[in-house]
Design a protein around this motif. Sequence first.
Motif, PDB file in Angstrom:
ATOM      1  N   VAL A  76      11.411 -12.470  -5.555  1.00 29.79           N
ATOM      2  CA  VAL A  76      11.236 -11.706  -4.742  1.00 29.79           C
ATOM      3  C   VAL A  76      12.105 -10.394  -6.219  1.00 29.79           C
ATOM      4  O   VAL A  76      12.945 -12.020  -7.047  1.00 29.79           O
ATOM      5  CB  VAL A  76      11.518 -11.055  -3.646  1.00 29.79           C
ATOM      6  N   ALA A  77      11.798  -9.514  -5.956  1.00 29.75           N
ATOM      7  CA  ALA A  77      13.492  -8.704  -6.758  1.00 29.75           C
ATOM      8  C   ALA A  77      14.573  -8.456  -6.423  1.00 29.75           C
ATOM      9  O   ALA A  77      15.009  -8.775  -5.619  1.00 29.75           O
ATOM     10  CB  ALA A  77      12.958  -7.020  -6.949  1.00 29.75           C
ATOM     11  N   ARG A  78      15.357  -8.555  -7.639  1.00 29.39           N
ATOM     12  CA  ARG A  78      16.846  -8.934  -6.926  1.00 29.39           C
ATOM     13  C   ARG A  78      17.452  -7.765  -6.819  1.00 29.39           C
ATOM     14  O   ARG A  78      16.916  -6.273  -7.178  1.00 29.39           O
ATOM     15  CB  ARG A  78      17.501  -8.331  -8.805  1.00 29.39           C
ATOM     16  N   GLY A  79      18.186  -7.638  -5.688  1.00 28.11           N
ATOM     17  CA  GLY A  79      18.339  -6.401  -4.043  1.00 28.11           C
ATOM     18  C   GLY A  79      17.431  -7.110  -3.601  1.00 28.11           C
ATOM     19  O   GLY A  79      17.463  -6.141  -2.322  1.00 28.11           O
ATOM     20  N   ASP A  80      16.235  -7.711  -3.473  1.00 26.77           N
ATOM     21  CA  ASP A  80      15.543  -7.689  -2.095  1.00 26.77           C
ATOM     22  C   ASP A  80      16.570  -8.580  -0.789  1.00 26.77           C
ATOM     23  O   ASP A  80      17.202  -9.070  -1.042  1.00 26.77           O
ATOM     24  CB  ASP A  80      14.233  -8.357  -2.231  1.00 26.77           C
ATOM     25  N   ASP A  81      16.163  -7.769   0.131  1.00 22.08           N
ATOM     26  CA  ASP A  81      16.292  -8.515   1.159  1.00 22.08           C
ATOM     27  C   ASP A  81      16.105  -9.650   1.592  1.00 22.08           C
ATOM     28  O   ASP A  81      17.476 -10.572   2.854  1.00 22.08           O
ATOM     29  CB  ASP A  81      16.114  -7.971   2.846  1.00 22.08           C
ATOM     30  N   GLU A  82      15.540 -10.233   1.121  1.00 24.90           N
ATOM     31  CA  GLU A  82      14.932 -12.094   1.069  1.00 24.90           C
ATOM     32  C   GLU A  82      15.563 -12.616   0.529  1.00 24.90           C
ATOM     33  O   GLU A  82      15.894 -14.365   0.601  1.00 24.90           O
ATOM     34  CB  GLU A  82      13.458 -11.508   0.950  1.00 24.90           C
ATOM     35  N   ARG A  83      16.636 -12.202  -0.627  1.00 27.92           N
ATOM     36  CA  ARG A  83      16.547 -13.601  -1.587  1.00 27.92           C
ATOM     37  C   ARG A  83      18.111 -14.126  -0.607  1.00 27.92           C
ATOM     38  O   ARG A  83      19.330 -12.822  -0.541  1.00 27.92           O
ATOM     39  CB  ARG A  83      17.615 -12.789  -2.371  1.00 27.92           C
ATOM     40  N   ASN A  84      18.606 -15.141  -0.470  1.00 27.42           N
ATOM     41  CA  ASN A  84      19.713 -16.318  -0.362  1.00 27.42           C
ATOM     42  C   ASN A  84      20.718 -15.806  -1.267  1.00 27.42           C
ATOM     43  O   ASN A  84      21.562 -15.107  -0.534  1.00 27.42           O
ATOM     44  CB  ASN A  84      19.300 -17.052  -0.495  1.00 27.42           C
ATOM     45  N   HIS A 104      25.893 -19.089 -10.366  1.00 26.74           N
ATOM     46  CA  HIS A 104      24.372 -19.738 -11.423  1.00 26.74           C
ATOM     47  C   HIS A 104      23.623 -18.574 -10.061  1.00 26.74           C
ATOM     48  O   HIS A 104      22.469 -19.640  -9.513  1.00 26.74           O
ATOM     49  CB  HIS A 104      25.015 -20.566 -11.142  1.00 26.74           C
ATOM     50  N   ARG A 105      23.237 -17.231  -9.878  1.00 26.90           N
ATOM     51  CA  ARG A 105      22.253 -17.436  -9.176  1.00 26.90           C
ATOM     52  C   ARG A 105      20.386 -17.676 -10.337  1.00 26.90           C
ATOM     53  O   ARG A 105      20.284 -17.770 -11.373  1.00 26.90           O
ATOM     54  CB  ARG A 105      22.634 -15.932  -9.415  1.00 26.90           C
ATOM     55  N   MET A 106      19.570 -17.841  -9.279  1.00 19.86           N
ATOM     56  CA  MET A 106      18.354 -17.191  -9.717  1.00 19.86           C
ATOM     57  C   MET A 106      17.183 -17.110  -9.766  1.00 19.86           C
ATOM     58  O   MET A 106      18.018 -16.240  -9.323  1.00 19.86           O
ATOM     59  CB  MET A 106      17.545 -18.933  -8.390  1.00 19.86           C
ATOM     60  N   GLY A 107      17.078 -17.303 -11.368  1.00 24.98           N
ATOM     61  CA  GLY A 107      16.062 -15.600 -11.104  1.00 24.98           C
ATOM     62  C   GLY A 107      15.306 -14.970 -10.102  1.00 24.98           C
ATOM     63  O   GLY A 107      14.524 -16.027  -9.748  1.00 24.98           O
ATOM     64  N   SER A 108      15.032 -14.265 -10.600  1.00 24.51           N
ATOM     65  CA  SER A 108      14.318 -12.497  -9.748  1.00 24.51           C
ATOM     66  C   SER A 108      12.855 -12.821 -10.274  1.00 24.51           C
ATOM     67  O   SER A 108      12.744 -12.716 -11.503  1.00 24.51           O
ATOM     68  CB  SER A 108      15.053 -11.937  -9.641  1.00 24.51           C
ATOM     69  N   SER A 109      12.514 -12.132  -9.584  1.00 25.39           N
ATOM     70  CA  SER A 109      11.012 -11.339 -10.217  1.00 25.39           C
ATOM     71  C   SER A 109      10.892 -10.385 -11.149  1.00 25.39           C
ATOM     72  O   SER A 109      10.442 -10.144 -12.233  1.00 25.39           O
ATOM     73  CB  SER A 109       9.910 -11.020  -8.592  1.00 25.39           C
ATOM     74  N   ASP A 110      12.065  -9.555 -11.319  1.00 27.37           N
ATOM     75  CA  ASP A 110      11.826  -8.590 -11.530  1.00 27.37           C
ATOM     76  C   ASP A 110      12.460  -8.774 -13.251  1.00 27.37           C
ATOM     77  O   ASP A 110      12.460  -8.153 -14.265  1.00 27.37           O
ATOM     78  CB  ASP A 110      12.822  -7.189 -11.587  1.00 27.37           C
TER      79      ASP A 110
END
Length: 236
Positions: A76-84, A104-110
Motif C-alpha cells: 500500500v502507499a507509504r504512510g498508510d496505517d496498514e504498513r508494518n 531497510h523498508r520494503m517498497g510501497s505502492s506509490d
Amino acid sequence: MRNVVVYADADAVAQSTAARMLIAIGDAVALRGRADVVLTGGTVGIGTLVAASASPLTAMIDWTSVHLWWGDERFVARGDDERNEGQAQEALVRNLPIPEDNIHRMGSSDEYPSAEDAAAAYAEEILAAGSPRWDVLLLGLGPDAHVASLFPGHPVFESSDAETHAVHDSPKPPPTRVSLGLPSINRAREVWVVAAGSGKADAVADSLRRSGVPGGAVDGTERTLWLLDAAAATHL
C-alpha cells in the motif's frame, strides 16, 4: 532445535521478547561489529517494539551498527496505517539514533508499479548488503499458521524458494503484499516466533508438529524460539 518458552500473557511475551532482542542486538554488535534484525508486525510484534522503546537497554546499543529489515509488508502507499514499517516507526524506530540508511523498508505502492517490482528491489537490497545471516528474525503467527506473508495452501508458500515474493490474493487483507521467502527466513541465526491468545493455539500446535504449514517450515540455523503466552500454548 526448537525451544518453547511460555509466559503468563501477551504483555509478558512482549516485554520478555523486547529484552531478549535488545540483548541479542548488543551481543551481535559486540561480537561481529554489526547486527541485522528482521522486524514483524501484529499485536505482539508491535507490542515488543513498544516495550523495547521503553527499556533502558536501548540506550546501551550502538545503533549506528544496527540494520533493521522487515519480514513482510502490505503493498500500500507509504504512510498508510496498514504498513508494518509505519507501525514500527511509531512504536520504536523514531526514538532510535539509527541512520536512515540502516533502515531497510520494503517498497510501497506509490514507489513501485507492482509488488513484483518492490519484491525484486528488496531482494537486490538484501544482496547488496551481503545477504545477511539475520541475527534475530522476528515472526508473528496467524491463526491459520501463516508467517510473514506466507499462507498455507497459497501458491507462494507452495513454491517459496525465492529470496522475496510478491503475494497476491492474500487470504488476509490487504490482498497484495511483499514477503521474504523461506530461504531468506531460514538463513537467520535465530528465528523467534511470537504468539499469544487462544486463537493461535491450534496454529502453534500444528507448526510445532511440522504439519506442512508455514509456521512449521521456519527455523534458525543456530536457534529457533517459540515465545508464547499460556493461552497460545494450551494445545501443546
